[in-house]
Design a protein around this motif. Structure first.
Motif, PDB file in Angstrom:
ATOM      1  N   CYS A 121       5.765  15.743   0.185  1.00  0.00           N
ATOM      2  CA  CYS A 121       4.964  15.664  -1.031  1.00  0.00           C
ATOM      3  C   CYS A 121       3.880  14.612  -0.903  1.00  0.00           C
ATOM      4  O   CYS A 121       2.734  14.835  -1.265  1.00  0.00           O
ATOM      5  CB  CYS A 121       5.856  15.336  -2.227  1.00  0.00           C
ATOM      6  SG  CYS A 121       6.940  16.666  -2.686  1.00  0.00           S
ATOM      7  N   ARG A 122       4.267  13.482  -0.367  1.00  0.00           N
ATOM      8  CA  ARG A 122       3.306  12.386  -0.310  1.00  0.00           C
ATOM      9  C   ARG A 122       2.120  12.716   0.570  1.00  0.00           C
ATOM     10  O   ARG A 122       0.977  12.427   0.227  1.00  0.00           O
ATOM     11  CB  ARG A 122       3.977  11.134   0.274  1.00  0.00           C
ATOM     12  CG  ARG A 122       4.535  10.223  -0.746  1.00  0.00           C
ATOM     13  CD  ARG A 122       4.949   8.925  -0.107  1.00  0.00           C
ATOM     14  NE  ARG A 122       6.063   8.377  -0.838  1.00  0.00           N
ATOM     15  CZ  ARG A 122       7.270   8.189  -0.344  1.00  0.00           C
ATOM     16  NH1 ARG A 122       7.520   8.509   0.899  1.00  0.00           N
ATOM     17  NH2 ARG A 122       8.222   7.681  -1.093  1.00  0.00           N
ATOM     18  N   LYS A 123       2.423  13.283   1.740  1.00  0.00           N
ATOM     19  CA  LYS A 123       1.351  13.445   2.709  1.00  0.00           C
ATOM     20  C   LYS A 123       0.665  14.789   2.596  1.00  0.00           C
ATOM     21  O   LYS A 123      -0.506  14.923   2.912  1.00  0.00           O
ATOM     22  CB  LYS A 123       1.899  13.271   4.132  1.00  0.00           C
ATOM     23  CG  LYS A 123       2.476  11.896   4.356  1.00  0.00           C
ATOM     24  CD  LYS A 123       1.372  10.861   4.457  1.00  0.00           C
ATOM     25  CE  LYS A 123       1.834   9.480   4.056  1.00  0.00           C
ATOM     26  NZ  LYS A 123       3.083   9.029   4.648  1.00  0.00           N
ATOM     27  N   GLY A 125       1.020  17.034  -0.124  1.00  0.00           N
ATOM     28  CA  GLY A 125       1.109  17.643  -1.433  1.00  0.00           C
ATOM     29  C   GLY A 125       0.006  17.163  -2.363  1.00  0.00           C
ATOM     30  O   GLY A 125      -0.738  16.250  -2.050  1.00  0.00           O
TER      31      GLY A 125
END
Lengths: 537, 391
Positions: A121-123, A125
């Motif tokens: 998600c962090r990278k 998303g």
């Protein structure tokens, strides 16, 4: 548990026995999993599915394994089926579904499912979670919550008015902020042969914070007096004067930006800890007497930077186009545009030591072209100062250092450009508020063995890829990853676009800035100055 | 989830630093870059491009962008794609109205705008106008609402009576303005049977947005006044005890231009789409229905101008200003209420939150983005006194 039952030795120090599952859990380093663990590759949908644990009997999904087990009890299974298969005990590691990601490779899989979810998600998303108070956005809810808790809670305020949420960035800023104030206050005493012009400029700089100094060249005399590494006592300081007309000479702000640059830490490794001294020492004529001689050329340059026509402008026009395209944002976002001015400020700062009158004309055009490139329609240092003044709670969204690097990677299309940027230790700075702060935090660890460490940025994943692109000179942010790079990552084959002026510039810069003389937290600093620059030509 | 582009498409050559010049080559370069890794910002830019092309009557460009959008959009994809599909429909319908050329924009989208789930045409029934607006998700009739309110009042020990006021509207009314004028004229104390000892509470829930805000003056009056403003005047004349205003926090009013409307609308409508994505599976019919409803709303917001617009949302900052101008003072919610709301939200699925603004506004947030606001107002004391004196 310090008793080892496997090996008979009861020495408390050495546990020779291999770790048993029943004993303390062995923790692999993140991204370097257990070789005999089971690698699981989930699709994005499956990875993010909230109900991963499915009852095999009725196909009901559950978020947690415990809940599933509880549910299974209700099915009244015969005893045999009730036992979980031994396979479940085997360690599982997960790979990231995004092909361009470092963790897509099974050898870099992550052992924690929640971890890989968050990573994905962090990278890769979309950042859906927005902070109430500031405008920061997050892709992972827990990150958002964590930030919301501390957003606006602790605020350090510098005398110049800028707010910080982190103690270390506040202290760093205060060091230079106050130094600037001190500088402008006591400039007379520092520089021996000062031209009247300079005096006037210096005084102007010392004037009340809000008045824009007309023709300021306080920077040359300013830094030497700021030699003390220890932060001077807090003072009200005109940290960042408002935008000045385009013809303004170099300004102390540029130094602030430089100092905030993470790679500046390399220069900081000098005992004097002073950038300007370093630059002076590495330039062909490392004397302070250089300064007054420089002033005319600088003002000349900046005059040309202002876009006013000068004789030298025509010389450098071709290279300036190169620079204009190099430094101009290849994207249309206005914010990036203003970022480039900040960026070119840094560049100009580095270029300044080479602007000596006795430099042969061929190379003197290069700095001119540099400065010309900086005339992107805004005053060089004025707007930069304005940008820099907006620290912590700025209205515009702050960009993380990793994002900035990626922007730099986008901008640095030419490979030589990439290496140039790298060599000079400049990355694209943005007008974002926390950019300099983040960097200045990292500034305190100058001993990076690799570039990433030297940048002191937590370039875990995307930052890493962005950095690699920067080094390789590929414009694509999500380009193919290269697991191994030479330290400087100078993969020249990937370069695109010829930059004759750029090469010439680099030679001149290289000549001016004997980077190899600098201490090598770079790791391969010696090489860089000569070999790799030439490779790019 | 799609990979998020940092900055703009990386395939833009350096020779074209200005990504969105109107030259077609740069556009196609931009678009091919976007197609591979799309995200919300990308789609938004494409929509803005299309809108500007329509405004400048650049039909070719508009068609080009629409073609790209058509490839990107999908009513069964992720929230951004779904949003894109509805926005595209709206733009296509606008184009076919606005552009005089006999170009069939449907062909640009490969007939995509024609197909797809049917929209639910909202009937602006009289009952809807008079009573509190029914949120589409509840699907309750107005009588049911009355029952619920009655139960709630009983729970709180408040004597309560629920009457539906039906306003007669001639069937052949040509424009919506007459609706509202008529309605406003009929909402007077005598009609409402206000008793002296009663406290009047006016609840404008999801209602103010329907009132036209265009400045219009009759031949007799010298100053231009909008329907919305005159409604507020009328409310104030009724001397209510409090006026509650609950509406969606987004600026899509009469005065906003198309480009800013597209941006605001896209960023706002993302919220229900994302919420639906979180809670309902991709192919749930309920979800498709809700999304189509919102799509219809989008079509009206984007596709029409002026009088034909049905909803003109206003952000709470603008509304606060308007209420202040009209002589209302904002009143804070009591702490109990705030706590209650907080606990209620905490019980529900994560993602929904609440923000308490310093101007006495409670804002429902979805993942931190403002969604719906609630404010309470009282008429300014002086004015109320004046009114009572004149009565």
């Amino acid at each position: 548990m310090n008793d080892s039952t496997v090996s008979g030795d009861s020495s408390s120090g050495n546990q020779v026995a291999p770790p048993k599952p029943a004993a303390k859990k062995k923790r692999n380093l993140p991204g370097m999993p257990d070789p005999d663990a089971e690698v699981i590759a989930l699709s994005p949908k499956a990875l993010l599915a909230t109900n991963r644990f499915v009852c095999e009997i009725c196909n009901k999904g559950f978020q947690r394994d415990q809940n599933l087990q509880l549910h299974r009890r209700g099915h009244n299974l015969p005893w045999k089926l009730r036992q979980r298969s031994s396979k479940d005990v085997k360690k599982r590691v997960y790979v990231c579904p995004e092909p361009s990601c470092v963790h897509h490779d099974p050898s870099r899989a992550l052992g924690d499912l929640t971890g890989i979810k968050k990573h994905f998600c962090r990278k890769h998303g979309e950042k859906k979670w927005k902070c109430d108070k500031c405008s920061k956005k997050y892709a992972v809810q827990s990150d958002w919550k964590a930030h919301s808790k501390i957003c606006g809670t602790r605020e350090y305020k510098c005398d110049c008015g800028t707010l910080f949420s982190r103690r270390d960035s506040f202290i760093t800023h205060r060091a230079f902020c106050d130094a600037l104030a001190e500088e402008s206050a006591k400039t007379q005493t520092l520089v021996a042969p000062t031209s009247p012009d300079e005096d006037k400029n210096v005084e102007a700089a010392a004037s009340p914070p809000q008045s824009p100094p007309p023709q300021v060249s306080p920077a040359p005399p300013a830094p030497p007096s700021r030699a003390s590494p220890a932060p001077p006592p807090p003072r009200a300081s005109p940290a960042l004067p408002p935008p000045a007309p385009p013809s303004q000479a170099p300004h102390p702000q540029f130094l602030l930006q430089l100092l905030c640059c993470p790679l500046f830490c390399l220069f900081r490794a000098q005992p004097s800890g002073n950038l300007y001294e370093l630059l002076e020492s590495t330039s062909p004529n490392p004397t302070t007497t250089q300064i007054p001689e420089e002033t005319p050329s600088i003002t000349n340059l900046t005059a040309s930077c202002g876009g006013s026509s000068s004789s030298s402008s025509s010389n450098g026009s071709s290279s300036s186009n190169v620079f204009a395209s190099l430094f101009a944002s290849s994207t249309s976002s206005g914010s990036l545009h203003s970022q480039t001015t900040g960026f070119t400020d840094l560049f100009g700062a580095i270029a300044r030591p080479t602007c000596t009158p006795d430099v042969p004309p061929s190379s003197s055009t290069e700095p001119v072209s540099l400065c010309l490139a900086m005339s992107q329609g805004s005053s060089i240092f004025g707007t930069a100062g304005q940008e820099r003044r907006q620290y912590a709670p700025a209205p515009q969204p702050a960009m993380s250092a990793t994002a900035l690097l990626q922007k730099a990677a986008q901008m640095g299309a030419a490979a030589s450009n990439g290496s140039l940027l790298r060599g000079l230790g400049i990355v694209s700075s943005s007008s974002s508020s926390t950019g300099p702060q983040e960097w200045s935090q990292q500034r305190l660890e100058p001993d990076g063995l690799s570039l990433a460490a030297g940048l002191g940025l937590g370039l875990a994943c995307d930052g890493g890829s962005g950095l690699k692109e920067l080094m390789l000179g590929t414009p694509s942010v999500f380009g193919p990853k290269h697991p191994t790079l030479d330290l400087l990552g100078l993969g020249m084959a990937a370069s695109s676009g010829s930059t004759d002026g750029l090469s010439a510039l680099m030679t001149s810069i290289n000549g001016g800035l004997d980077v190899s003389a600098a201490p090598p937290p770079f790791g391969g600093g010696e090489e860089f100055g000569s070999k790799d620059i030439r490779r790019s030509l | 989830m799609k990979a998020e582009l940092r900055g703009n498409s990386q395939s833009i050559p350096l020779q074209n630093p200005n990504h969105f010049t109107t030259t077609q080559s740069s556009i196609s370069g931009a678009l091919t870059g976007c197609l591979s890794t799309l995200d919300g910002a990308c789609i938004e830019k494409l929509l803005l491009h299309c809108a500007s092309a329509l405004e400048t009557n650049d039909v070719t460009l508009a068609q080009q962008v629409m073609w790209v959008l058509n490839n990107v959009a999908s009513s069964v994809g992720d929230p951004n794609q779904r949003l894109a599909s509805y926005f595209l429909r709206a733009l296509v319908s606008r184009a076919s109205r606005v552009c005089p050329t006999p170009v069939n924009f449907n062909t640009a989208t490969g007939g995509g705008a024609g197909g797809g789930p049917a929209f639910h045409r909202r009937l602006m029934s009289v009952t809807e106008l008079a009573g509190p607006k029914v949120p589409p998700l509840l699907n309750a009739s107005i009588e049911e609402i009355g029952h619920r309110l009655a139960n709630f009042a009983k729970y709180r020990d408040v004597p309560f009576e629920f009457n539906i006021v039906e306003v007669g509207i001639p069937q052949e009314s040509s424009s919506d303005i007459l609706h509202y004028d008529l309605l406003l004229r009929q909402l007077n104390p005598s009609q409402l049977n206000l008793r002296v000892d009663e406290a009047l509470v006016v609840n404008c829930q999801n209602w103010l947005r329907y009132l036209p805000d265009e400045q219009m003056g009759s031949s007799t009056s010298s100053n231009l006044i909008s329907c919305r403003d005159s409604f507020l005047d009328m409310v104030k004349n009724l001397s209510p005890r409090i006026v509650t205003v609950v509406d969606e926090d987004c600026d899509l009013g009469a005065t906003t231009g198309l480009a800013s409307r597209i941006t605001s609308c896209f960023n706002y409508m993302w919220i229900p789409f994302d919420a639906l994505e979180t809670f309902l599976p991709k192919n749930s019919p309920q979800r498709i229905e809700y999304e189509a409803d919102i799509g219809h709303k989008i079509e009206n917001i984007i596709g029409f101008e002026g009088i034909q617009r049905m909803e003109r949302l206003e952000s709470f900052t603008k509304l606060s200003q308007r209420m202040g101008d009209k002589g209302f003072l904002s009143v804070p919610f009591c702490e109990e209420t705030v706590k209650e709301v907080k606990t209620l939200l905490a019980e529900h699925a994560s993602g929904w939150g609440m923000k308490k603004d310093e101007d006495n506004t409670l804002i429902l947030t979805w993942k931190g983005h403002n969604s719906v606001y609630a404010t309470v107002w009282v008429p300014h004391a002086v004015e109320t006194w004046e009114n009572s004196m004149s009565n």
